[in-house]
Design an enzyme around this catalytic site. Sequence first.
Site, short mmCIF file in Angstrom:
data_model
loop_
_atom_site.label_atom_id
_atom_site.label_comp_id
_atom_site.label_asym_id
_atom_site.label_seq_id
_atom_site.Cartn_x
_atom_site.Cartn_y
_atom_site.Cartn_z
N THR A 1 84.57 41.76 -52.60
CA THR A 1 83.76 42.11 -51.51
C THR A 1 83.69 41.30 -50.49
O THR A 1 83.79 40.07 -50.79
CB THR A 1 82.30 42.55 -52.23
OG1 THR A 1 81.56 42.57 -51.31
CG2 THR A 1 81.99 41.23 -53.20
N ASP A 2 83.19 41.74 -49.37
CA ASP A 2 82.95 40.93 -48.18
C ASP A 2 81.79 40.20 -48.46
O ASP A 2 81.54 39.05 -47.85
CB ASP A 2 82.91 41.83 -46.70
CG ASP A 2 81.89 42.88 -46.99
OD1 ASP A 2 81.02 43.02 -47.81
OD2 ASP A 2 81.55 43.71 -46.09
N GLU A 3 80.70 40.36 -49.38
CA GLU A 3 79.60 39.74 -49.66
C GLU A 3 79.87 38.44 -50.08
O GLU A 3 78.72 37.73 -49.88
CB GLU A 3 78.68 40.56 -50.48
CG GLU A 3 78.53 41.95 -50.03
CD GLU A 3 77.32 42.68 -50.79
OE1 GLU A 3 76.40 42.03 -51.35
OE2 GLU A 3 77.25 44.16 -50.84
N TYR B 1 74.68 39.14 -57.32
CA TYR B 1 75.82 39.89 -57.35
C TYR B 1 77.09 39.11 -56.70
O TYR B 1 77.95 38.98 -57.15
CB TYR B 1 75.38 41.19 -56.72
CG TYR B 1 76.74 42.06 -56.35
CD1 TYR B 1 77.76 42.32 -57.37
CD2 TYR B 1 76.97 42.24 -54.86
CE1 TYR B 1 78.97 43.18 -56.94
CE2 TYR B 1 78.23 42.92 -54.24
CZ TYR B 1 79.07 43.24 -55.61
OH TYR B 1 80.26 43.81 -55.04
N LYS C 1 80.68 37.72 -58.00
CA LYS C 1 82.15 38.04 -57.49
C LYS C 1 82.63 36.61 -56.91
O LYS C 1 83.90 37.01 -57.17
CB LYS C 1 81.89 39.01 -56.44
CG LYS C 1 81.19 40.32 -57.16
CD LYS C 1 82.05 41.34 -57.65
CE LYS C 1 83.50 41.66 -57.19
NZ LYS C 1 84.23 42.39 -58.27
N PRO D 1 63.46 54.87 -48.35
CA PRO D 1 63.05 53.41 -48.12
C PRO D 1 63.95 52.76 -47.44
O PRO D 1 65.12 52.47 -47.77
CB PRO D 1 62.95 53.10 -49.65
CG PRO D 1 64.21 53.65 -50.41
CD PRO D 1 64.51 55.00 -49.74
P1 NAD Z 1 80.39 51.05 -59.80
O1 NAD Z 1 79.16 50.27 -60.08
O2 NAD Z 1 80.44 52.41 -58.95
O3 NAD Z 1 81.60 51.01 -60.74
C1 NAD Z 1 81.78 50.00 -61.68
C2 NAD Z 1 82.38 50.37 -62.95
O4 NAD Z 1 82.42 49.35 -63.91
C3 NAD Z 1 81.67 51.39 -63.89
O5 NAD Z 1 82.52 52.72 -64.19
C4 NAD Z 1 81.20 50.64 -65.24
O6 NAD Z 1 80.84 51.64 -66.18
C5 NAD Z 1 82.06 49.82 -64.96
N1 NAD Z 1 81.78 48.43 -65.92
C6 NAD Z 1 80.62 47.78 -65.68
N2 NAD Z 1 80.70 46.96 -66.41
C7 NAD Z 1 81.78 46.93 -67.40
C8 NAD Z 1 82.15 46.24 -68.54
N3 NAD Z 1 81.50 45.07 -68.91
N4 NAD Z 1 83.28 46.41 -69.12
C9 NAD Z 1 83.93 47.79 -68.65
N5 NAD Z 1 83.55 48.37 -67.66
C10 NAD Z 1 82.19 47.94 -66.97
O7 NAD Z 1 81.16 50.07 -58.80
P2 NAD Z 1 82.10 50.27 -57.42
O8 NAD Z 1 81.20 50.71 -56.17
O9 NAD Z 1 83.14 51.52 -57.61
O10 NAD Z 1 82.73 48.92 -57.19
C11 NAD Z 1 83.88 48.74 -57.79
C12 NAD Z 1 84.46 47.39 -57.34
O11 NAD Z 1 84.58 47.18 -56.07
C13 NAD Z 1 83.42 46.21 -57.87
O12 NAD Z 1 84.42 45.34 -58.26
C14 NAD Z 1 82.78 45.88 -56.70
O13 NAD Z 1 82.32 44.60 -56.44
C15 NAD Z 1 83.82 46.22 -55.52
N6 NAD Z 1 83.54 46.49 -54.07
C16 NAD Z 1 82.50 47.61 -54.12
C17 NAD Z 1 82.39 47.89 -52.77
C18 NAD Z 1 81.21 49.14 -52.41
O14 NAD Z 1 80.59 49.16 -51.43
N7 NAD Z 1 80.85 49.91 -53.47
C19 NAD Z 1 82.51 47.05 -51.90
C20 NAD Z 1 83.42 46.16 -51.87
C21 NAD Z 1 83.93 45.83 -53.09
#
Ligand code: NAD
Length: 325
Positions: free
Chosen positions: A127-129, A151, A155, A206
């Site tokens: 992530t960019d964060e 978080y 990451k 919110p």
């Molecule tokens: P999400 O929360 O929708 O999905 C996460 C998935 O991981 C879920 O299906 C959950 O059941 C599974 N999970 C969680 N803990 C687990 C564990 N211990 N073992 C196995 N599975 C597990 O997240 P997302 O938004 O789809 O993000 C996916 C990835 O992309 C993450 O790594 C996140 O950091 C990264 N990301 C997300 C965004 C965003 O805006 N959503 C942006 C940049 C990067």
Amino acid sequence: MRILVTGGAGFIGSAYVRRLLAGAEPDLAVDAVTVLDAYTYAATEDALDPVRTDPRLRIVRGDVRDAALVDVVVAGHDDVVHFAAESHVDRSIAGAADFVTTNVVGTQTLLDAALRHGVRRYVQVSTDEVYGSIATGAWTEDARLDPSSPYSASKAGADLLALAYHRTHGLDVVVTRGANTYGPCQYPEKIVPLFVTNLLDGHDVPLYGDGGNVRDWLHVDDHCHGIALAQTCGRAGRVYHLGGGAELTNRELTGRLLAACGAGWDRVRPVADRKGHDRRYALDTTTTHRELGWSPTVDLDTGLAATVEWYRANRGWWQPLKPRS
Ligand code: NAD
């Protein structure tokens, strides 16, 4: 090619799996896709419904922290694409333990198994964060990591571990760092699905602080395509930025979502700002564009309109996920 996708029942991971099996990534000739997902609150059963009967798909319910299981599941795969994570900043502020164990220890568990089984390529989805806040300009890939929330700190730790496994053990690792992502099938707790579903339900939304925090918005299909390109064409040991090129303050985003849902500003409830709230994120995507030929293709207005329409048409998907008010 046999691909293991962790977190493949979540928002972005499920989109990636649906795209793979629909042939939307022609450079990835898929023989088999295994989803490893713990099905936490953030996963939904229906996210993989469109591809559930595809004989190439296997779903394993399991935790990336379970070393014995991960060892068995990783064996026989060419690539590992690691999406699984605890992903909501607010939850990490309320309690960081699962963020450290899943995001950091889970990543290490997967890296160890990838190394043991000689996987061809390991993709760390990040992530960019991890860079923290930037007032002007955009982060380049060599910028210092300075995460603000538990978080983003977890990451950042996971990214560094993945890159260290490349440097120390020669594991073929690429890291993608994506911007704030929106689209269908996102659990209704992050700003876009939370606001849209609240508005469609007749509730308030919110808005944190003065609403001036800036985020760069990326459609989930563009995000997945960038990950697939990094997987196929990225250079081992490199980081690739996937920015949306569409910066909005949260207030501007709110205005667009209100308009799309036919609601007015009377539905907006200002709330105390999030602790440690980063003011702005921005990614420099020059290298990604040059090396992978990737640029986002979904225009924000079009993507947001389609996303709102999806939530409008799929109430049955999100309604059971909303807290009863
Ligand atoms: P999400 O929360 O929708 O999905 C996460 C998935 O991981 C879920 O299906 C959950 O059941 C599974 N999970 C969680 N803990 C687990 C564990 N211990 N073992 C196995 N599975 C597990 O997240 P997302 O938004 O789809 O993000 C996916 C990835 O992309 C993450 O790594 C996140 O950091 C990264 N990301 C997300 C965004 C965003 O805006 N959503 C942006 C940049 C990067």
